[in-house]
Design a protein around this motif. Structure first.
Motif, PDB file in Angstrom:
ATOM      1  N   PHE A   1       0.819  -1.214   0.000  1.00 34.42           N
ATOM      2  CA  PHE A   1       0.000   0.000   0.000  1.00 34.42           C
ATOM      3  C   PHE A   1       0.856   1.269   0.000  1.00 34.42           C
ATOM      4  CE2 PHE A   1      -2.951  -3.192   1.574  1.00 34.42           C
ATOM      5  CZ  PHE A   1      -4.078  -2.898   0.817  1.00 34.42           C
ATOM      6  N   GLU A   2       2.102   1.122  -0.410  1.00 37.73           N
ATOM      7  CA  GLU A   2       2.977   2.288  -0.478  1.00 37.73           C
ATOM      8  C   GLU A   2       2.493   3.278  -1.529  1.00 37.73           C
ATOM      9  OE1 GLU A   2       7.737   3.332  -1.121  1.00 37.73           O
ATOM     10  OE2 GLU A   2       7.029   1.246  -1.176  1.00 37.73           O
ATOM     11  N   THR A   3       2.109   2.772  -2.705  1.00 38.97           N
ATOM     12  CA  THR A   3       1.621   3.648  -3.773  1.00 38.97           C
ATOM     13  C   THR A   3       0.353   4.368  -3.361  1.00 38.97           C
ATOM     14  OG1 THR A   3       2.570   2.181  -5.444  1.00 38.97           O
ATOM     15  CG2 THR A   3       0.915   3.757  -6.184  1.00 38.97           C
ATOM     16  N   LEU A   4      -0.557   3.647  -2.704  1.00 38.61           N
ATOM     17  CA  LEU A   4      -1.806   4.256  -2.237  1.00 38.61           C
ATOM     18  C   LEU A   4      -1.520   5.373  -1.245  1.00 38.61           C
ATOM     19  CD1 LEU A   4      -4.915   3.765  -2.599  1.00 38.61           C
ATOM     20  CD2 LEU A   4      -4.818   2.497  -0.459  1.00 38.61           C
ATOM     21  N   GLY A   5      -0.562   5.144  -0.356  1.00 35.15           N
ATOM     22  CA  GLY A   5      -0.198   6.172   0.613  1.00 35.15           C
ATOM     23  C   GLY A   5       0.434   7.386  -0.040  1.00 35.15           C
ATOM     24  N   GLU A   6       1.238   7.163  -1.076  1.00 39.55           N
ATOM     25  CA  GLU A   6       1.876   8.288  -1.771  1.00 39.55           C
ATOM     26  C   GLU A   6       0.833   9.178  -2.443  1.00 39.55           C
ATOM     27  OE1 GLU A   6       4.608   6.506  -4.440  1.00 39.55           O
ATOM     28  OE2 GLU A   6       6.101   6.013  -2.899  1.00 39.55           O
ATOM     29  N   VAL A   7      -0.168   8.565  -3.086  1.00 36.34           N
ATOM     30  CA  VAL A   7      -1.220   9.355  -3.735  1.00 36.34           C
ATOM     31  C   VAL A   7      -2.019  10.124  -2.684  1.00 36.34           C
ATOM     32  CG1 VAL A   7      -3.302   9.249  -5.155  1.00 36.34           C
ATOM     33  CG2 VAL A   7      -1.362   7.748  -5.671  1.00 36.34           C
ATOM     34  N   ARG A   8      -2.284   9.483  -1.562  1.00 35.88           N
ATOM     35  CA  ARG A   8      -3.034  10.148  -0.504  1.00 35.88           C
ATOM     36  C   ARG A   8      -2.247  11.327   0.063  1.00 35.88           C
ATOM     37  NH1 ARG A   8      -3.186  11.557   5.190  1.00 35.88           N
ATOM     38  NH2 ARG A   8      -5.356  11.402   5.868  1.00 35.88           N
TER      39      ARG A   8
END
Length: 501
Positions: A342-349
Motif C-alpha cells: 500500500f505504499e503507492t496508495l499512501g503516496e497518492v493520498r
C-alpha cells in the motif's frame, strides 16, 4: 441510456477509469469499463457508471490501453479530463514501463494510478499464509474436512446433525473469504470432531475410515486449535477492512485511514495474540475432553531404517517453537506486506493530504504542500489549480463543523454554504480527490451480471446486445428512466411482417 450517462460525466468534468478483465462463457476476454465521477446535484455524490464490456483481443498493456482510449473517443469523452485510474495487480495493468497505467500516464500525467486496495489486501493474506509451513498445512487440513463431508450426501447429513454453521469451501484467489470456512471450525470444533468420529463408525470404505480418524485427531490437537484461533482473528480484521474498501463510495483518505488502523491492530495483536489464542484453544480442548499438549514428531535415523519417534517434549518449549515458526512469521509477514503493497496508495493520498490536514500545518509547510499538489495536477502549461491561491483559500476558510472531515464531507460543506465561487481552487481539488478510485470492486461486480446474462444457452449473443443488457441491469437508476413500453412498441414495429400500402 448511454447518452444520458455520457452527458452526466461531461457535466462532472473530472473522472477516473476502472478496468478489469475476465473470460466469458464463449472464451472471449471481456473488459469491464467503469467511469467514476462526482455528481453535483442537491449534494455532491460519488457515482460509478458502468459503460459496457469490450472484447480484449490482446491483453497486453498496449492492447488494453488502446482499447480504452478508442472507447473514450467513441463516447466523445476527453481523456484529458481523466484524473485517476485503478486496476488489479496484474503485470499488464500495473507495469511501470509497458503496463496500461504507464502508457496512459504518458498521454495524461494527471491520470494518477491507484492500485486496487481490496486486491492488494487479498495478496497480504496470501503472503502471510505462504510464509509458514504450519499455515500451509493448516489450510490443507481445513480443505480436507470440507472434501470429506461434501463427497457424499450421507456424510454431509451427519455433519448437519452436529453443527449449525456448515463447513464452506473457498476461492483460491480470494484469501480473505477463507474466514467463512474457518468460522465453523473456530466455534464448532467439538461438534465437527464428533461428526468425524460418527463418519468413521458408519462408513464402510477403509480409506475413508482412516481419513476420518486422522482428521478427528487433527481437529482435537492443541496445535490445530491454536492455528484456528490465530487465523480467525487475523482474517476477521482483514475481512472487515476488505468489505469496507469495496464500497462504491469509498474515498482515498478514508481507505488509507482504515488500512492504517488495520496495521495498528495487527501490530497490537503481535504482542498479545498468541497468549489469547492459547487460552481459547485450551477452552476448546476442555470442551472436547482432550489434553492440551503439543507433541513434536521427529525423524530418527538408524543404520537400517528411518523411523518416527515422539519424545515427550515440554509443552513450554513446543509453544515457543510454534510461536516463533508460525505466529510471529505470519503476523510479521502480514504487517510488512501491508506496508509494502500500500505504499503507492499512501503516496497518492499524501499528495492530497493538504486538503485535510491544512489546519495542522504552518504557513511555510502549507505553501509547500499546495505547490506540490499544483504540480501533481499540472500537465505542461495547464494546471487544474493555482497552488498559491489554494494556500490563501484554505487559510481563510470559515469555521468547520469538525476538525476531522473527509474530502467528501468538506466538499459537501462548501456546496451547502454556496462557497464554490469564493474557493474555486479548493473546490476543484476536492472534486478530483473524491473522484480517485480505491478498488476495482465495481468491475468485479459487473462480472457477476456478465455470467447471468451470457450463459451457455446465450453463448452466441452479440457484443452490442450484451453491453446493452448489462448497462440496463447494472445502472439501475438510469434504467428506471427508460420507457419500456416505447421500446417494446418500437421493436414490434421493426419486426412487423404486415406491410402498409
Amino acid at each position: 441510456m448511454l447518452d444520458t450517462m455520457v452527458t452526466e460525466i461531461k457535466q462532472s468534468k473530472y473522472y477516473s477509469i476502472i478496468l478489469d478483465c475476465t473470460p466469458d462463457v464463449s472464451h472471449q476476454e471481456q473488459m469491464s469499463v467503469i467511469i467514476r465521477t462526482v455528481k453535483m446535484d442537491k449534494a455532491p455524490e460519488i457515482k460509478e457508471h458502468f459503460m459496457g464490456f469490450l472484447v480484449a483481443c490482446e491483453t497486453t498493456g498496449l492492447g488494453l490501453s488502446s482499447l480504452i482510449l478508442n472507447k473514450l473517443m467513441e463516447l466523445n469523452i476527453p481523456f484529458d479530463d481523466c484524473r485517476g485510474q485503478s486496476y488489479d495487480n496484474g503485470a499488464n495493468m500495473k507495469g511501470r514501463n509497458k503496463g496500461v497505467q504507464a502508457r496512459l500516464l504518458e498521454k495524461n500525467p494527471r491520470a494518477l494510478y491507484v492500485p486496487c486496495g481490496a486486491h492488494s489486501l487479498n495478496l497480504v493474506v496470501a503472503d502471510a499464509a505462504k510464509a509458514s509451513t504450519d499455515a500451509i498445512s493448516y489450510f490443507g487440513n481445513v480443505q480436507k474436512l470440507y472434501s470429506l463431508f461434501s463427497a457424499a450426501p450421507q456424510r454431509w447429513a451427519i455433519l448437519r446433525e452436529h453443527v449449525t454453521v456448515a463447513l464452506k469451501t473457498w476461492s483460491d484467489t480470494r484469501w480473505e473469504s477463507r474466514i467463512n470456512s474457518i468460522e465453523a471450525v473456530r466455534y464448532q470444533a467439538s461438534n465437527i470432531r464428533e461428526a468425524l468420529l460418527e463418519v468413521r463408525e458408519k462408513v464402510t470404505d477403509p480409506l475413508t475410515k482412516v481419513e476420518a480418524q486422522s482428521l478427528a485427531e487433527e481437529v482435537g490437537s492443541y496445535r490445530f486449535l491454536i492455528c484456528t484461533v490465530v487465523w480467525y482473528d487475523i482474517l476477521h480484521h482483514v475481512n472487515h477492512v476488505s468489505k469496507l474498501l469495496q464500497s462504491p463510495k469509498m474515498q482515498l483518505d478514508v481507505a488509507v485511514d482504515l488500512l492504517t488502523k488495520a496495521k495498528t491492530s495487527l501490530t497490537n495483536y503481535r504482542g498479545t495474540g498468541f497468549a489469547s489464542a492459547q487460552a481459547s484453544a485450551k477452552d476448546m480442548c476442555e470442551e472436547m475432553n482432550v489434553e492440551a499438549v503439543l507433541k513434536q514428531k521427529r525423524l530418527r535415523n538408524t543404520k537400517k531404517h528411518f523411523a518416527y519417534e515422539a519424545p515427550e517434549e515440554p509443552i513450554a518449549d513446543a509453544l515457543k517453537r510454534l510461536e516463533a515458526t508460525f505466529f510471529n512469521v505470519v503476523v510479521d509477514t502480514a504487517i510488512g506486506s501491508l506496508k509494502d503493497r500500500f505504499e503507492t496508495l499512501g503516496e497518492v493520498r499524501d499528495r492530497f493530504g493538504v486538503l485535510l490536514n491544512f489546519q495542522k500545518l504552518d504557513d511555510q509547510e502549507l505553501c509547500n504542500q499546495c505547490d506540490n499538489l499544483c504540480g501533481t495536477l499540472s500537465s505542461g502549461d495547464e494546471s487544474d489549480i493555482d497552488g498559491k491561491e489554494l494556500a490563501v483559500e484554505v487559510k481563510n476558510l470559515p469555521r468547520l463543523p469538525s476538525d476531522d472531515m473527509t474530502a467528501l464531507e468538506l466538499l459537501t460543506f462548501i456546496h451547502k454554504k454556496h462557497l464554490e465561487e469564493l474557493y474555486p481552487n479548493l473546490w476543484v481539488a476536492l472534486r478530483i480527490a473524491c473522484t480517485l478510485p480505491v478498488t476495482v470492486a465495481s468491475a468485479e461486480r459487473s462480472f457477476s451480471k456478465l455470467k447471468l446474462i451470457k450463459t451457455y444457452l446465450r453463448s452466441s449473443m452479440g457484443q452490442d446486445r450484451l453491453t446493452g443488457l448489462a448497462i440496463i441491469s447494472i445502472n439501475h437508476e438510469t434504467g428506471k428512466q427508460l420507457s419500456y413500453e416505447e421500446i417494446i412498441a418500437d421493436f414490434a414495429n421493426k419486426k412487423a411482417r404486415k406491410q402498409t400500402f
